[in-house]
Design a protein around this motif. Structure first.
Motif, PDB file in Angstrom:
ATOM      1  N   ALA A 168      -6.203  -6.564   0.354  1.00  0.00           N
ATOM      2  CA  ALA A 168      -6.023  -6.273   1.774  1.00  0.00           C
ATOM      3  C   ALA A 168      -5.850  -4.776   1.944  1.00  0.00           C
ATOM      4  O   ALA A 168      -5.261  -4.103   1.091  1.00  0.00           O
ATOM      5  CB  ALA A 168      -4.806  -7.019   2.331  1.00  0.00           C
ATOM      6  N   ALA A 169      -6.346  -4.260   3.063  1.00  0.00           N
ATOM      7  CA  ALA A 169      -6.251  -2.819   3.330  1.00  0.00           C
ATOM      8  C   ALA A 169      -5.923  -2.593   4.794  1.00  0.00           C
ATOM      9  O   ALA A 169      -6.670  -3.023   5.683  1.00  0.00           O
ATOM     10  CB  ALA A 169      -7.555  -2.121   2.965  1.00  0.00           C
ATOM     11  N   GLY A 170      -4.795  -1.929   5.054  1.00  0.00           N
ATOM     12  CA  GLY A 170      -4.452  -1.523   6.407  1.00  0.00           C
ATOM     13  C   GLY A 170      -5.318  -0.344   6.819  1.00  0.00           C
ATOM     14  O   GLY A 170      -5.595   0.550   6.022  1.00  0.00           O
ATOM     15  N   GLN A 171      -5.713  -0.306   8.104  1.00  0.00           N
ATOM     16  CA  GLN A 171      -6.683   0.688   8.566  1.00  0.00           C
ATOM     17  C   GLN A 171      -6.075   1.796   9.417  1.00  0.00           C
ATOM     18  O   GLN A 171      -6.762   2.756   9.762  1.00  0.00           O
ATOM     19  CB  GLN A 171      -7.782  -0.020   9.377  1.00  0.00           C
ATOM     20  N   ILE A 172      -4.789   1.679   9.783  1.00  0.00           N
ATOM     21  CA  ILE A 172      -4.136   2.668  10.638  1.00  0.00           C
ATOM     22  C   ILE A 172      -2.805   3.057  10.002  1.00  0.00           C
ATOM     23  O   ILE A 172      -2.071   2.201   9.492  1.00  0.00           O
ATOM     24  CB  ILE A 172      -3.915   2.105  12.059  1.00  0.00           C
ATOM     25  N   ASP A 173      -2.463   4.355  10.026  1.00  0.00           N
ATOM     26  CA  ASP A 173      -1.196   4.831   9.453  1.00  0.00           C
ATOM     27  C   ASP A 173       0.001   4.175  10.149  1.00  0.00           C
ATOM     28  O   ASP A 173       0.001   4.038  11.374  1.00  0.00           O
ATOM     29  CB  ASP A 173      -1.084   6.350   9.612  1.00  0.00           C
ATOM     30  N   PRO A 174       1.028   3.768   9.374  1.00  0.00           N
ATOM     31  CA  PRO A 174       1.109   3.787   7.915  1.00  0.00           C
ATOM     32  C   PRO A 174       0.304   2.626   7.329  1.00  0.00           C
ATOM     33  O   PRO A 174       0.508   1.486   7.702  1.00  0.00           O
ATOM     34  CB  PRO A 174       2.598   3.629   7.642  1.00  0.00           C
ATOM     35  N   ARG A 175      -0.575   2.932   6.430  1.00  0.00           N
ATOM     36  CA  ARG A 175      -1.472   1.934   5.864  1.00  0.00           C
ATOM     37  C   ARG A 175      -1.073   1.610   4.432  1.00  0.00           C
ATOM     38  O   ARG A 175      -0.223   2.267   3.842  1.00  0.00           O
ATOM     39  CB  ARG A 175      -2.908   2.435   5.922  1.00  0.00           C
ATOM     40  N   ALA A 176      -1.715   0.600   3.888  1.00  0.00           N
ATOM     41  CA  ALA A 176      -1.458   0.224   2.496  1.00  0.00           C
ATOM     42  C   ALA A 176      -2.676  -0.488   1.952  1.00  0.00           C
ATOM     43  O   ALA A 176      -3.486  -1.047   2.704  1.00  0.00           O
ATOM     44  CB  ALA A 176      -0.231  -0.669   2.383  1.00  0.00           C
ATOM     45  N   GLU A 177      -2.791  -0.485   0.639  1.00  0.00           N
ATOM     46  CA  GLU A 177      -3.818  -1.256  -0.053  1.00  0.00           C
ATOM     47  C   GLU A 177      -3.105  -2.213  -0.988  1.00  0.00           C
ATOM     48  O   GLU A 177      -2.337  -1.790  -1.856  1.00  0.00           O
ATOM     49  CB  GLU A 177      -4.766  -0.334  -0.811  1.00  0.00           C
ATOM     50  N   SER A 178      -3.354  -3.499  -0.796  1.00  0.00           N
ATOM     51  CA  SER A 178      -2.635  -4.537  -1.517  1.00  0.00           C
ATOM     52  C   SER A 178      -3.578  -5.290  -2.446  1.00  0.00           C
ATOM     53  O   SER A 178      -4.690  -5.647  -2.062  1.00  0.00           O
ATOM     54  CB  SER A 178      -1.997  -5.513  -0.519  1.00  0.00           C
ATOM     55  N   PHE A 179      -3.106  -5.529  -3.688  1.00  0.00           N
ATOM     56  CA  PHE A 179      -3.848  -6.307  -4.684  1.00  0.00           C
ATOM     57  C   PHE A 179      -2.958  -7.472  -5.117  1.00  0.00           C
ATOM     58  O   PHE A 179      -1.826  -7.267  -5.546  1.00  0.00           O
ATOM     59  CB  PHE A 179      -4.218  -5.450  -5.892  1.00  0.00           C
ATOM     60  N   HIS A 180      -3.485  -8.681  -5.040  1.00  0.00           N
ATOM     61  CA  HIS A 180      -2.688  -9.887  -5.284  1.00  0.00           C
ATOM     62  C   HIS A 180      -3.470 -10.837  -6.184  1.00  0.00           C
ATOM     63  O   HIS A 180      -4.667 -11.042  -5.995  1.00  0.00           O
ATOM     64  CB  HIS A 180      -2.388 -10.563  -3.936  1.00  0.00           C
ATOM     65  N   TYR A 181      -2.769 -11.420  -7.178  1.00  0.00           N
ATOM     66  CA  TYR A 181      -3.375 -12.518  -7.924  1.00  0.00           C
ATOM     67  C   TYR A 181      -2.322 -13.586  -8.177  1.00  0.00           C
ATOM     68  O   TYR A 181      -1.113 -13.312  -8.203  1.00  0.00           O
ATOM     69  CB  TYR A 181      -3.996 -12.054  -9.248  1.00  0.00           C
ATOM     70  N   SER A 182      -2.795 -14.798  -8.361  1.00  0.00           N
ATOM     71  CA  SER A 182      -1.905 -15.909  -8.673  1.00  0.00           C
ATOM     72  C   SER A 182      -2.638 -16.889  -9.568  1.00  0.00           C
ATOM     73  O   SER A 182      -3.797 -17.234  -9.309  1.00  0.00           O
ATOM     74  CB  SER A 182      -1.440 -16.618  -7.397  1.00  0.00           C
ATOM     75  N   VAL A 183      -1.980 -17.321 -10.659  1.00  0.00           N
ATOM     76  CA  VAL A 183      -2.517 -18.328 -11.575  1.00  0.00           C
ATOM     77  C   VAL A 183      -1.560 -19.512 -11.570  1.00  0.00           C
ATOM     78  O   VAL A 183      -0.353 -19.351 -11.791  1.00  0.00           O
ATOM     79  CB  VAL A 183      -2.677 -17.777 -13.001  1.00  0.00           C
ATOM     80  N   ASN A 184      -2.094 -20.692 -11.326  1.00  0.00           N
ATOM     81  CA  ASN A 184      -1.280 -21.890 -11.165  1.00  0.00           C
ATOM     82  C   ASN A 184      -1.833 -22.978 -12.079  1.00  0.00           C
ATOM     83  O   ASN A 184      -3.021 -23.313 -12.000  1.00  0.00           O
ATOM     84  CB  ASN A 184      -1.341 -22.339  -9.696  1.00  0.00           C
ATOM     85  N   VAL A 185      -0.986 -23.537 -12.956  1.00  0.00           N
ATOM     86  CA  VAL A 185      -1.419 -24.575 -13.897  1.00  0.00           C
ATOM     87  C   VAL A 185      -0.495 -25.786 -13.753  1.00  0.00           C
ATOM     88  O   VAL A 185       0.734 -25.656 -13.811  1.00  0.00           O
ATOM     89  CB  VAL A 185      -1.385 -24.066 -15.354  1.00  0.00           C
TER      90      VAL A 185
END
Length: 506
Positions: A168-185
């Motif tokens: 996910a990436a915010g487009q207006i200040d204050p913005r952020a770039e988010s990286f997410h993963y999840s492994v479920n067994v």
């Protein structure tokens, strides 16, 4: 992107390896999965005994929502392009099911979320918020499969694996770039004494999200609130020497028990538990604790299915989740060059509960149905609290839903599925109380009062949908789908949702 493309091609290949069958449509698919209640359970091993017929579905669509009826962290408008494919088959003695889904979301007008892909995930309660109404662009990839194999005549083993990758990436200040993963067994076992099946499954999940706050205009720093819960916060900024990369790490352990009985009619009951331990840190080189949460999920369900020309499905489900948040007091240690935790306090408690009773009736017609009637009644409860300063956020709602579907079949194999649904929510009680000294700040004045007004509003919604499917070759059905939903509320805020899709059944 190469890795994601490989996953995509692998999942796309699953439906293609299945043998062609007679043309199917949505009505057939729904009835097929309804007759296999183990499909919805947390134990994949049950599919060795009770699995749906082989099916394949490819779906590409677009949905759009707009309106003022929304929580602050949700967009005023929300557009989602999606691609979804799934299939089930049996190879030898092994029952398989697989699914791949991709979503591309463009969200406009959301606020009070500086960091996260999903700002409503209560495991990540210690996050940052800002008042700027901005835009988020998000992508989500979800891949999962179930496999079940019999072990002799009385036992079976199975596993359900899920992998989620989101950015996910915010487009207006204050913005952020988010990286997410999840492994479920979820590994599982079942035992089949006579007409009964007894199952047990485990659960392990690892979830990680890294969010990098930033600003485009370096000449102007942006104020953010480090949320503690229910209006309590600590001030911070993005830009300059302010907030740096945030890390959210969660490990989940749990399991479930199941019991089913089948002798002309079917009954399945289950109970499950999951424990989520989450730590929030700022910076990788000089980790600073921002808080930890312990979330516990409890659920129980029972479903009965019976009938011949009219198939009845009656279900009762209940769930309860409680999240407890612990806040650290930290001090910089000049000698070690690390942050020391000098004191910790359990401040936050978030409780959510619900109970639903549902009923479905299918008037069958061959291997499909001509009519489908459904109804749901339930109670939703939210009870959140903060220790010092004492604060509360509560509501209790009653939910009612009723739906009807009509499936029409024409010559040459084409079908038309028409559906309508009405729903209503009635609020019984609600309350937001903040007893701190920051009564004039945005979290207290805007975020929580607004969200409570949305969640506790009396509201009604109506939806209509249609799907027209026709055969294009042997064993292949092409369908065009459209759906619309309109919601009105007692707080004079409405929301409209429209969607369309193209589907292939084979």
């Amino acid at each position: 992107m190469t890795k994601k493309l490989t996953y995509l091609l692998a999942m796309l290949s699953l439906p293609l390896i299945l043998q062609a069958s007679e043309p199917r449509d949505k009505a057939w698919l729904m009835l097929n999965t309804t007759r296999s209640p183990w499909m919805e359970s947390s134990n994949a091993a049950g599919l060795a005994r009770s699995a749906p017929e082989a099916f394949n579905l490819v779906d590409a669509g677009y949905s759009y929502e707009t309106g003022d009826y929304r929580r602050m962290q949700s967009g005023q408008t929300n557009g989602v392009m999606s691609f979804d494919t799934q299939g089930a088959l049996k190879v030898g003695k092994v029952q398989l099911w697989g699914r791949f889904r991709y979503d591309n979301t463009n969200e406009r007008g959301s606020s009070f979320n500086t960091l996260l892909y999903d700002p409503y995930d209560e495991r990540f309660a210690y996050t940052a918020a800002d008042t700027v109404a901005g835009q988020w662009k998000k992508q989500s990839y979800q891949m999962q499969f179930k496999a079940a194999v019999p072990l002799g005549e009385s036992f079976a083993a199975g596993v359900h694996v899920q992998y989620t990758d989101r950015i996910a990436a915010g487009q207006i200040d204050p913005r952020a770039e988010s990286f997410h993963y999840s492994v479920n067994v979820k590994p599982g076992l079942t035992w089949h004494p006579g007409h009964s099946t007894i199952g047990i499954n485990g659960l392990y999940s690892n979830t990680f999200e890294r969010s990098i706050p930033s600003i485009s205009n370096s000449q102007e720093t942006q104020k953010v609130f480090l949320l503690k819960g229910l209006g309590n916060w600590v001030g911070e900024q993005v830009g300059g020497s302010g907030l740096s990369t945030m890390y959210f790490r969660c490990n989940t352990w749990g399991g479930g028990l199941q019991y089913s009985y089948e002798d002309g009619w079917k009954l399945i009951a289950s109970a499950g538990y999951a424990r989520h331990d989450t730590r929030t840190r700022e910076s990788a080189t000089q980790p600073k604790p921002h808080g930890s949460t312990l979330k516990q999920d409890y659920d129980a369900n029972i479903t009965a299915i019976w009938g011949g020309s009219i198939i009845h499905k009656l279900g009762l489900s209940s769930s309860y989740a409680v999240t407890r948040g612990t806040e650290p007091t930290t001090q910089w240690n000049k000698e070690t060059g690390e942050w020391d935790v000098t004191f910790s306090a359990k401040q936050l408690k978030l409780s959510t509960g619900s109970t639903y009773l549902s009923y479905d009736a299918f008037i069958t017609e061959g291997d499909s149905y001509s009519w489908h009637f459904s109804g749901t009644a339930g109670i939703q409860m939210k009870k959140d609290s903060y220790a010092l300063p004492e604060s509360h956020f509560n509501y209790t709602n009653m939910v009612l839903k009723a739906g009807v579907e009509r499936s029409l079949r024409f010559v040459h194999g084409s079908t038309l599925l028409l559906a309508g649904e009405l729903s209503a929510v009635k609020n019984f009680s609600s309350d937001y109380t903040y007893n701190g000294h920051r009564t004039d700040t945005a979290p207290v004045q805007v975020l929580y009062p607004h969200n409570l007004s949305i969640l506790a509003a009396d509201r009604a919604a109506a939806g209509l949908s249609a799907e027209y499917a026709f055969p294009v070759s042997k064993g292949l059905m092409l369908a065009f789908c459209a759906e619309g939903n309109f919601l009105i509320s007692s707080v004079q805020k409405n929301r409209t949702a429209l969607s369309g899709a193209v589907r292939l059944y084979f």
